[in-house]
Design a protein around this motif. Structure first.
Motif, PDB file in Angstrom:
ATOM      1  N   ILE A 187      -6.617  -3.543   3.561  1.00  0.00           N
ATOM      2  CA  ILE A 187      -6.604  -2.219   3.389  1.00  0.00           C
ATOM      3  C   ILE A 187      -7.768  -1.682   4.289  1.00  0.00           C
ATOM      4  O   ILE A 187      -8.774  -2.201   4.389  1.00  0.00           O
ATOM      5  CB  ILE A 187      -7.226  -2.034   1.737  1.00  0.00           C
ATOM      6  CG1 ILE A 187      -6.526  -2.809   0.900  1.00  0.00           C
ATOM      7  CG2 ILE A 187      -7.747  -0.725   1.561  1.00  0.00           C
ATOM      8  CD1 ILE A 187      -7.192  -2.646  -0.489  1.00  0.00           C
ATOM      9  N   SER A 212     -13.578   8.280   2.807  1.00  0.00           N
ATOM     10  CA  SER A 212     -12.029   7.688   3.318  1.00  0.00           C
ATOM     11  C   SER A 212     -11.154   8.193   2.415  1.00  0.00           C
ATOM     12  O   SER A 212     -11.547   8.862   1.276  1.00  0.00           O
ATOM     13  CB  SER A 212     -12.487   6.405   3.323  1.00  0.00           C
ATOM     14  OG  SER A 212     -11.889   5.895   2.092  1.00  0.00           O
ATOM     15  N   TYR A 213      -9.774   8.336   2.974  1.00  0.00           N
ATOM     16  CA  TYR A 213      -8.859   8.518   1.953  1.00  0.00           C
ATOM     17  C   TYR A 213      -8.781   7.515   0.837  1.00  0.00           C
ATOM     18  O   TYR A 213      -9.479   6.338   1.202  1.00  0.00           O
ATOM     19  CB  TYR A 213      -7.579   8.739   2.737  1.00  0.00           C
ATOM     20  CG  TYR A 213      -7.164   9.810   3.312  1.00  0.00           C
ATOM     21  CD1 TYR A 213      -6.375  10.641   2.823  1.00  0.00           C
ATOM     22  CD2 TYR A 213      -7.567  10.681   4.900  1.00  0.00           C
ATOM     23  CE1 TYR A 213      -5.993  12.062   3.081  1.00  0.00           C
ATOM     24  CE2 TYR A 213      -7.268  11.719   4.953  1.00  0.00           C
ATOM     25  CZ  TYR A 213      -6.351  12.397   4.316  1.00  0.00           C
ATOM     26  OH  TYR A 213      -5.937  13.778   4.599  1.00  0.00           O
ATOM     27  N   GLU A 214      -8.381   7.912  -0.190  1.00  0.00           N
ATOM     28  CA  GLU A 214      -7.971   7.070  -1.262  1.00  0.00           C
ATOM     29  C   GLU A 214      -6.930   5.957  -0.849  1.00  0.00           C
ATOM     30  O   GLU A 214      -6.127   6.596   0.056  1.00  0.00           O
ATOM     31  CB  GLU A 214      -7.700   7.530  -2.464  1.00  0.00           C
ATOM     32  CG  GLU A 214      -8.703   8.392  -3.052  1.00  0.00           C
ATOM     33  CD  GLU A 214      -7.824   9.108  -4.274  1.00  0.00           C
ATOM     34  OE1 GLU A 214      -8.544   9.136  -5.574  1.00  0.00           O
ATOM     35  OE2 GLU A 214      -6.926   9.588  -4.049  1.00  0.00           O
ATOM     36  N   LYS A 215      -7.344   4.667  -1.173  1.00  0.00           N
ATOM     37  CA  LYS A 215      -6.189   3.758  -0.688  1.00  0.00           C
ATOM     38  C   LYS A 215      -5.557   2.893  -2.133  1.00  0.00           C
ATOM     39  O   LYS A 215      -6.437   2.600  -2.874  1.00  0.00           O
ATOM     40  CB  LYS A 215      -6.858   2.316   0.000  1.00  0.00           C
ATOM     41  CG  LYS A 215      -7.249   2.934   1.342  1.00  0.00           C
ATOM     42  CD  LYS A 215      -6.154   3.529   2.296  1.00  0.00           C
ATOM     43  CE  LYS A 215      -6.680   4.132   3.577  1.00  0.00           C
ATOM     44  NZ  LYS A 215      -5.525   4.475   4.630  1.00  0.00           N
ATOM     45  N   TYR A 263      -9.827   1.510   5.493  1.00  0.00           N
ATOM     46  CA  TYR A 263     -10.566   2.503   5.067  1.00  0.00           C
ATOM     47  C   TYR A 263     -10.703   3.581   6.236  1.00  0.00           C
ATOM     48  O   TYR A 263     -11.354   3.251   7.311  1.00  0.00           O
ATOM     49  CB  TYR A 263     -11.921   2.149   4.360  1.00  0.00           C
ATOM     50  CG  TYR A 263     -11.646   1.224   3.187  1.00  0.00           C
ATOM     51  CD1 TYR A 263     -11.357   2.169   1.626  1.00  0.00           C
ATOM     52  CD2 TYR A 263     -11.704   0.101   3.015  1.00  0.00           C
ATOM     53  CE1 TYR A 263     -11.083   1.220   0.680  1.00  0.00           C
ATOM     54  CE2 TYR A 263     -11.693  -0.582   2.036  1.00  0.00           C
ATOM     55  CZ  TYR A 263     -11.126  -0.232   0.821  1.00  0.00           C
ATOM     56  OH  TYR A 263     -11.098  -0.671  -0.377  1.00  0.00           O
ATOM     57  N   GLN A 276     -11.932   3.586  -2.306  1.00  0.00           N
ATOM     58  CA  GLN A 276     -12.234   4.567  -1.162  1.00  0.00           C
ATOM     59  C   GLN A 276     -13.689   4.044  -0.897  1.00  0.00           C
ATOM     60  O   GLN A 276     -14.670   3.916  -1.393  1.00  0.00           O
ATOM     61  CB  GLN A 276     -12.495   5.896  -2.105  1.00  0.00           C
ATOM     62  CG  GLN A 276     -12.643   7.173  -1.121  1.00  0.00           C
ATOM     63  CD  GLN A 276     -12.902   8.452  -1.996  1.00  0.00           C
ATOM     64  OE1 GLN A 276     -13.680   8.548  -2.888  1.00  0.00           O
ATOM     65  NE2 GLN A 276     -12.204   9.443  -1.525  1.00  0.00           N
ATOM     66  N   VAL A 278      -1.376   3.025   6.973  1.00  0.00           N
ATOM     67  CA  VAL A 278      -1.959   1.944   7.219  1.00  0.00           C
ATOM     68  C   VAL A 278      -2.090   1.667   8.539  1.00  0.00           C
ATOM     69  O   VAL A 278      -2.124   0.260   8.999  1.00  0.00           O
ATOM     70  CB  VAL A 278      -0.925   0.973   6.540  1.00  0.00           C
ATOM     71  CG1 VAL A 278      -0.674   1.342   4.910  1.00  0.00           C
ATOM     72  CG2 VAL A 278       0.511   1.248   7.358  1.00  0.00           C
ATOM     73  N   ILE A 318       0.846  -1.212   0.039  1.00  0.00           N
ATOM     74  CA  ILE A 318       0.288   0.033  -0.081  1.00  0.00           C
ATOM     75  C   ILE A 318       0.842   1.192   0.174  1.00  0.00           C
ATOM     76  O   ILE A 318       1.810   1.266   0.702  1.00  0.00           O
ATOM     77  CB  ILE A 318      -1.187   0.087   1.337  1.00  0.00           C
ATOM     78  CG1 ILE A 318      -1.750  -1.090   0.986  1.00  0.00           C
ATOM     79  CG2 ILE A 318      -1.755   1.383   1.346  1.00  0.00           C
ATOM     80  CD1 ILE A 318      -2.855  -1.289   2.192  1.00  0.00           C
ATOM     81  N   ALA A 336      -3.437   0.487  -3.499  1.00  0.00           N
ATOM     82  CA  ALA A 336      -2.968  -1.029  -3.192  1.00  0.00           C
ATOM     83  C   ALA A 336      -2.571  -1.619  -4.507  1.00  0.00           C
ATOM     84  O   ALA A 336      -3.129  -1.637  -5.630  1.00  0.00           O
ATOM     85  CB  ALA A 336      -3.975  -1.568  -2.337  1.00  0.00           C
ATOM     86  N   ASP A 385      -4.415   9.110   5.782  1.00  0.00           N
ATOM     87  CA  ASP A 385      -3.599   8.570   4.649  1.00  0.00           C
ATOM     88  C   ASP A 385      -2.312   7.758   5.232  1.00  0.00           C
ATOM     89  O   ASP A 385      -1.187   8.075   5.236  1.00  0.00           O
ATOM     90  CB  ASP A 385      -2.919   9.682   3.768  1.00  0.00           C
ATOM     91  CG  ASP A 385      -2.268   9.131   2.666  1.00  0.00           C
ATOM     92  OD1 ASP A 385      -2.432   7.950   2.238  1.00  0.00           O
ATOM     93  OD2 ASP A 385      -1.223   9.838   2.082  1.00  0.00           O
ATOM     94  N   THR A 426       1.331   5.599   0.488  1.00  0.00           N
ATOM     95  CA  THR A 426       0.828   6.487   1.069  1.00  0.00           C
ATOM     96  C   THR A 426       1.741   7.823   0.722  1.00  0.00           C
ATOM     97  O   THR A 426       2.833   7.500   0.251  1.00  0.00           O
ATOM     98  CB  THR A 426       0.580   6.349   2.412  1.00  0.00           C
ATOM     99  OG1 THR A 426       1.906   6.288   3.088  1.00  0.00           O
ATOM    100  CG2 THR A 426      -0.535   5.235   2.991  1.00  0.00           C
TER     101      THR A 426
END
Lengths: 163, 96
Positions: free
Chosen positions: A24, A51-54, A26, A139, A32, A9, A56, A30, A11
Motif C-alpha cells: 500500500i 494522503s489519499y485514502e487507500k 501512501y 490513510q 498504486v 487495491i 485494500a 489516487d 482506486t
C-alpha cells in the motif's frame, strides 16, 4: 493446493481494481504508482495533511470450503514523529472514491498487534473462490512541522482460518 | 504447496482424501455424520489421528498468516486439529 491469497487495491470513481499488488503506497495520488512521484506536502503547524485514502482488500482464490477470522494489523515499522496511519474496515459495497481530505472511515490508528487487529471478515462470509475480504481503508496523516523524509517501509500482517 | 493433507476415514471403511490423484476434495465434502477418524498425513508419512465418536465433534482448520510491505512473501500455516467433547476443546497445533 489450498486457498491462495493476494492483495487488491481499488482506486477511482468506478472502483478500478488493481490485483496482485505487493504494498500500500501512501501518496498524494489516487493510484498504486511509486509514491515518490506524488509526495505529500508538509503543512505549517497546526494544520494536517493527508494522503489519499487507500482501499485494500484480500482476495481468496484456490480451493477451500470457507475462510473465516480474517484480520490485519501493522506488525513492523516505526512511524516518525508527526506521522500516523489511520485504518478501519468497511464492506466492499461501501466503496467510494478515495479522498485526500480527512477520511470519514479511517479514524483509528492502525493496530500494531494481532490482539487489536482490524477484522476484515465480511458479513456474507467467504465460501467461493475469487471472493474478497472487507476493505481496509487507511490513510497517512501528516502533522504540520513534521520532518521531510521518505517514510520507512511498514509491514502489514494478515491472518485467516481456512477449511 | 502444503506438506500435510487430511484424510477422512468413514465408519464403513471408505476413505475420502483431500488430495486424490488430480482431484482436490474440500473439507466441506466430508460427511461428518459418518466419520470414524480424521487423519492429517505428512508428506514424510507421519500421521496425526483424531478418533471420533458420536460425542466428539471434529475441529480442524488451517491458520494462515502472512505479510506484505516488507518485500517478503513468507506464509506461515498451522494446522489446528482436535475435537470438542462435553464443551471442552482439545486441539493440537501442527506446523505445516
Amino acid at each position: 493446493m489450498s486457498a491462495i491469497v493476494s492483495l487488491t487495491i481499488a482506486t477511482g470513481v468506478g472502483e478500478t481494481l488493481h490485483e496482485g499488488e505487493l504494498a500500500i503506497n501512501y501518496q498524494n495520488d489516487d493510484a498504486v504508482t511509486d509514491p515518490a512521484s506524488s509526495p505529500i506536502s508538509i503543512p505549517a503547524a497546526p494544520a494536517l495533511a493527508y494522503s489519499y485514502e487507500k482501499y485494500a482488500k484480500l482476495k481468496f482464490d484456490g480451493t477451500f470450503t470457507a475462510i473465516t477470522n480474517v484480520k490485519i494489523w501493522k506488525s513492523q515499522g516505526v512511524l516518525p514523529d508527526g506521522v500516523n496511519i489511520k485504518g478501519d474496515a468497511v464492506e466492499e459495497a461501501a466503496y467510494v472514491q478515495p479522498v485526500t481530505t480527512a477520511s470519514s472511515i479511517a479514524l483509528n490508528d492502525v493496530p500494531e498487534n494481532d490482539t487489536d487487529a482490524v477484522s476484515l471478515q465480511p458479513a456474507a462470509g467467504i465460501t467461493v473462490t475469487g471472493s474478497y475480504s472487507k476493505y481496509l481503508v487507511s490513510q497517512a496523516v501528516i502533522s504540520g512541522g513534521a520532518t521531510a523524509q521518505t517514510l520507512a517501509t511498514q509491514t502489514y500482517r494478515w491472518r485467516y482460518d481456512e477449511t | 504447496m502444503r506438506h500435510k493433507h487430511w484424510r477422512a476415514v468413514y465408519n464403513n471403511g471408505t476413505i475420502l482424501k483431500q488430495i486424490d490423484g488430480d482431484i482436490e476434495n474440500k473439507f466441506g465434502d466430508i460427511d461428518l455424520s459418518q466419520l470414524n477418524k480424521f487423519e492429517l498425513v505428512s508428506n514424510n508419512g507421519f500421521i496425526y489421528t483424531v478418533l471420533l465418536n458420536p460425542l466428539r465433534k471434529l475441529i480442524y482448520f488451517v491458520r494462515v498468516t502472512g505479510s506484505f510491505g516488507n518485500g517478503e512473501n513468507k506464509i506461515d500455516e498451522v494446522h489446528h486439529i482436535g475435537y470438542e467433547q462435553d464443551g471442552e476443546k482439545h486441539i493440537q497445533k501442527i506446523n505445516d
